[in-house]
Design a protein around this motif. Structure first.
Motif, PDB file in Angstrom:
ATOM      1  N   GLN A   1      -0.943  -4.384  -5.388  1.00  0.00           N
ATOM      2  CA  GLN A   1      -0.294  -3.091  -5.183  1.00  0.00           C
ATOM      3  C   GLN A   1      -1.373  -2.024  -5.257  1.00  0.00           C
ATOM      4  OE1 GLN A   1       3.580  -2.812  -6.676  1.00  0.00           O
ATOM      5  NE2 GLN A   1       3.715  -0.580  -6.552  1.00  0.00           N
ATOM      6  N   LEU A   2      -1.574  -1.365  -4.154  1.00  0.00           N
ATOM      7  CA  LEU A   2      -2.698  -0.454  -4.020  1.00  0.00           C
ATOM      8  C   LEU A   2      -2.170   0.932  -3.646  1.00  0.00           C
ATOM      9  CD1 LEU A   2      -5.977  -1.489  -2.266  1.00  0.00           C
ATOM     10  CD2 LEU A   2      -5.109   0.831  -2.025  1.00  0.00           C
ATOM     11  N   HIS A   3      -2.620   1.939  -4.376  1.00  0.00           N
ATOM     12  CA  HIS A   3      -2.123   3.290  -4.147  1.00  0.00           C
ATOM     13  C   HIS A   3      -3.265   4.285  -4.047  1.00  0.00           C
ATOM     14  CE1 HIS A   3       2.256   2.776  -4.808  1.00  0.00           C
ATOM     15  NE2 HIS A   3       1.881   1.762  -5.567  1.00  0.00           N
ATOM     16  N   ALA A   4      -3.072   5.276  -3.182  1.00  0.00           N
ATOM     17  CA  ALA A   4      -3.909   6.462  -3.229  1.00  0.00           C
ATOM     18  C   ALA A   4      -3.551   7.254  -4.477  1.00  0.00           C
ATOM     19  CB  ALA A   4      -3.672   7.319  -1.984  1.00  0.00           C
ATOM     20  N   GLU A   5      -4.534   7.948  -5.029  1.00  0.00           N
ATOM     21  CA  GLU A   5      -4.275   8.706  -6.260  1.00  0.00           C
ATOM     22  C   GLU A   5      -3.151   9.719  -6.053  1.00  0.00           C
ATOM     23  OE1 GLU A   5      -6.604  11.567  -9.497  1.00  0.00           O
ATOM     24  OE2 GLU A   5      -7.476  11.188  -7.518  1.00  0.00           O
ATOM     25  N   ALA A   6      -3.091  10.310  -4.862  1.00  0.00           N
ATOM     26  CA  ALA A   6      -2.111  11.369  -4.617  1.00  0.00           C
ATOM     27  C   ALA A   6      -0.737  10.837  -4.249  1.00  0.00           C
ATOM     28  CB  ALA A   6      -2.616  12.293  -3.498  1.00  0.00           C
ATOM     29  N   ASP A   7      -0.561   9.520  -4.202  1.00  0.00           N
ATOM     30  CA  ASP A   7       0.703   8.965  -3.735  1.00  0.00           C
ATOM     31  C   ASP A   7       1.747   8.934  -4.848  1.00  0.00           C
ATOM     32  OD1 ASP A   7       2.219   7.540  -1.593  1.00  0.00           O
ATOM     33  OD2 ASP A   7       2.264   5.992  -3.133  1.00  0.00           O
ATOM     34  N   GLU A   8       2.991   9.242  -4.487  1.00  0.00           N
ATOM     35  CA  GLU A   8       4.085   9.261  -5.459  1.00  0.00           C
ATOM     36  C   GLU A   8       4.488   7.862  -5.901  1.00  0.00           C
ATOM     37  OE1 GLU A   8       7.479  11.526  -4.203  1.00  0.00           O
ATOM     38  OE2 GLU A   8       6.219  13.092  -3.342  1.00  0.00           O
TER      39      GLU A   8
ATOM     40  N   ILE B   1       0.852  -1.190   0.000  1.00  0.00           N
ATOM     41  CA  ILE B   1       0.000   0.000   0.000  1.00  0.00           C
ATOM     42  C   ILE B   1       0.893   1.246   0.000  1.00  0.00           C
ATOM     43  CG2 ILE B   1      -1.821   1.251   1.217  1.00  0.00           C
ATOM     44  CD1 ILE B   1      -2.602  -1.456   2.510  1.00  0.00           C
ATOM     45  N   ASN B   2       0.754   2.050  -1.043  1.00  0.00           N
ATOM     46  CA  ASN B   2       1.540   3.283  -1.170  1.00  0.00           C
ATOM     47  C   ASN B   2       3.034   3.033  -0.970  1.00  0.00           C
ATOM     48  OD1 ASN B   2      -0.731   4.810  -1.695  1.00  0.00           O
ATOM     49  ND2 ASN B   2      -1.008   5.465   0.417  1.00  0.00           N
ATOM     50  N   VAL B   3       3.510   1.944  -1.554  1.00  0.00           N
ATOM     51  CA  VAL B   3       4.917   1.592  -1.439  1.00  0.00           C
ATOM     52  C   VAL B   3       5.715   2.301  -2.528  1.00  0.00           C
ATOM     53  CG1 VAL B   3       4.733  -0.451  -2.912  1.00  0.00           C
ATOM     54  CG2 VAL B   3       6.510  -0.347  -1.151  1.00  0.00           C
ATOM     55  N   ARG B   4       6.943   2.639  -2.219  1.00  0.00           N
ATOM     56  CA  ARG B   4       7.847   3.219  -3.216  1.00  0.00           C
ATOM     57  C   ARG B   4       9.274   2.840  -2.841  1.00  0.00           C
ATOM     58  NH1 ARG B   4       7.074   9.484  -1.239  1.00  0.00           N
ATOM     59  NH2 ARG B   4       4.953   8.765  -0.969  1.00  0.00           N
ATOM     60  N   ALA B   5      10.172   2.956  -3.797  1.00  0.00           N
ATOM     61  CA  ALA B   5      11.603   2.678  -3.591  1.00  0.00           C
ATOM     62  C   ALA B   5      11.845   1.267  -3.086  1.00  0.00           C
ATOM     63  CB  ALA B   5      12.211   3.702  -2.615  1.00  0.00           C
TER      64      ALA B   5
END
Length: 572
Positions: free
Chosen positions: A504-511, A419-423
């Motif tokens: 893999q789930l993201h908020a629209e505003a997430d980078e 959820i809202n994962v990056r890098a």
């Protein structure tokens, strides 16, 4: 540090008891923390206060109010009277463990108001520390509504088309009609003058305490009133950063409280440590939740959700914290999600990594990335004792990164919820990749998102923050511009090839949406077409899922995915 539950079935509260250091307990301190929206943000400062007081020979109890943290109940069903009863019970639980020693109450914000209310009816309270108490409920409620309105203006969120009229949504929580009325009627100046020694601390100039101090001074209260302005402590931030009071402020509180208790403590009132009653359940009698303390290099504290019916094929879920929010999650999201999955037959263990929440720092100094993988595997081993042979790791932001790293190391991981994962696709993202992701994010938010008009308004008003872009440009090296798409996709492709399913789930505003596109490049379409990979973006939501509709959407997506992927026909 001893976690336990107390209270009647259906109303049990989570608490942590800090035993006094040394041979003698000189007093007992009940910490009354604030409920939503400040409970998670002030978890670390309250723990530091508790540890500092215990080191001074005082027994301390921290606890979660009903509908908050790890305690039973729904926030929207709570009332001020419920929380007053919770505070009374917490004082009783503390004295049962510490014995009949002098009692002090230390409260923050609305927790301070509850402490003041308890002191007005409990004559044995000797010392009272009130940090920014809500002295005038109507004024505080109006400030909360203004802060929520400011959040809607500056945050990357879209309100729901139809609002729930049975409750009032403010800063990530639903406030019931009864609680709203009780808060508006709250006025501490109407209380009798405290008999205890009082330390009144004001850090929020927007909630002045002059009238309360004058009222108690006139009533000849033993009062120390101090101001230490720090309004940022109580402001909502989209990044959900923890509260960071000045160290000198915490030191002043510890010094004053311990000195005042030392004055009222005598040889007759001091008790040998460990002589109080210590009967304390470690499981909720209703709800199938129990405290779980397990070990890697040091003890790790978590809550285990055991379903009433657990199919043999059901995997165990492990929730990994984000380091900014303990195991309850932003806006209590992990608690809600764990209970929803448990109701569908999945066992869930949500725990704090070492040095976060209630888990102490590791004694071996192992690097954080290595330590977190080992601690996640220790949590998996704890679930294996329930018969789980497969595991699903779930994490938000940095917790998702640790989930991904652990899956690469451990073949028992059958699923990932990122959820809202990056890098997460490489060890350290190069400045070039981070810059491309950040620029993609800026373009998407400005031109192609539901927040586009708002983003352009921020740019026109000069409210855009360019410091990150400038910093990345300074760090940029020629090698950073070389594409390594296949290399970055290899780990994810490996997991999918071995049968690990990924949501893999993201908020629209997430980078993270833009990081994935920049990191995978032309490999992205091939990865997203794989049978085991699902990607979802929740339009109109921000990184921490502040609004209730986005929290409900996230929970529904995860539970639906879990039931569809893991033997849904066997689940109740």
């Amino acid at each position: 540090m001893e976690p336990f539950f107390f209270g009647p079935p259906g109303e049990q509260l989570f608490a942590v008891f800090h035993r006094a250091c040394g041979p003698v307990c000189r007093g007992a301190v009940l910490l009354c923390g604030p409920p939503a929206p400040d409970a998670v943000r002030f978890h670390r400062p309250l723990r530091r206060i508790a540890e500092g007081l215990a080191a001074r020979g005082l027994s301390v109890l921290r606890f979660d109010l009903r509908g908050c943290g790890d305690s039973a109940g729904l926030f929207e069903a709570c009332s001020l009277e419920h929380w007053r009863e919770d505070t009374r019970r917490a004082a009783g639980a503390l004295l049962a463990r510490s014995g009949p020693v002098p009692l002090a109450l230390l409260g923050l914000r609305l927790g301070a108001s509850l402490a003041a209310l308890l002191a007005s009816e409990l004559s044995r309270v000797a010392v009272l520390v009130l940090w920014d108490p809500v002295s005038h409920g109507a004024r505080w409620w109006a400030a909360l509504e203004r802060e929520h309105a400011r959040m809607l203006q500056v945050a990357h969120v879209s309100p729901p088309p139809v609002a729930d009229t049975s409750t009032r949504e403010l800063l990530g929580f639903a406030w019931g009609a009864r609680l709203q009325a009780e808060l508006r009627a709250l006025d501490l100046t109407r209380l009798s003058v405290p008999r205890a020694a009082v330390f009144l601390l004001e850090t929020d100039p927007g909630q002045p305490l002059d009238k309360l101090a004058a009222r108690w001074h006139a009533g000849r209260a033993e009062l120390c009133f101090e101001r230490s302005p720090d309004p940022e402590l109580w402001c909502w931030h989209e990044s959900f950063r923890g509260a960071t009071p000045q160290p000198a402020l915490l030191a002043r509180i510890l010094e004053w409280l311990s000195a005042r208790l030392a004055e009222v403590a005598t040889a007759a009132t001091a008790r040998p440590v460990g002589k109080g009653s210590e009967a304390a359940p470690r499981a909720l009698e209703a709800g199938g939740e129990e405290i779980c303390v397990f070990a890697d290099a040091g003890p790790l504290v978590g809550i285990l959700h055991k379903p009433a019916q657990q199919p043999l094929s059901a995997p165990g879920f492990v929730f990994l914290d984000s380091s900014l929010a303990p195991r309850v999650g932003h806006y209590r999201l992990y608690v809600k999600l764990a209970r929803a999955l448990s109701a569908r037959g999945f066992p869930v263990l949500r725990f704090d990594f070492s040095g976060v929440g209630d888990s102490p720092a590791r004694p071996d100094g192992r690097p954080a990335d290595e330590a977190h993988i080992a601690e996640t595997q220790a949590a998996m081993q704890r679930l294996a004792a329930l018969g789980c042979r497969r595991f699903v790791l779930l994490g938000v932001c940095a917790g998702g990164r640790q989930a991904y790293r652990t899956a690469l190391e451990d073949p028992r991981v059958a699923g990932l919820v990122l959820i809202n994962v990056r890098a997460h696709l490489h060890e350290r993202p190069a400045a070039g990749l981070r810059l491309r992701a950040l620029l993609r994010h800026g373009l998407r938010m400005t031109l192609a998102s539901s927040f586009a008009a708002r983003t352009r308004g921020h740019l026109a008003a000069g409210r855009a923050d360019s410091s990150r872009v400038l910093d990345l440009l300074r760090r940029l090296r020629p090698n950073d511009l070389l594409p390594r798409w296949r290399e970055r996709a290899s780990g994810l492709q490996q997991l999918l090839s071995q049968g690990t399913v990924v949501l893999q789930l993201h908020a629209e505003a997430d980078e993270g949406v833009d990081y994935l596109a920049a990191a995978l490049g032309p490999e992205r379409s091939g990865v997203m077409a794989r049978a085991g990979f699902e990607f979802e973006s929740i339009s109109g939501s921000n990184h921490t899922f502040t609004l209730l509709w986005s929290q409900k959407r996230l929970i529904a997506s995860v539970v639906g995915w879990a039931c569809a992927r893991f033997s849904a026909e066997d689940l109740p």
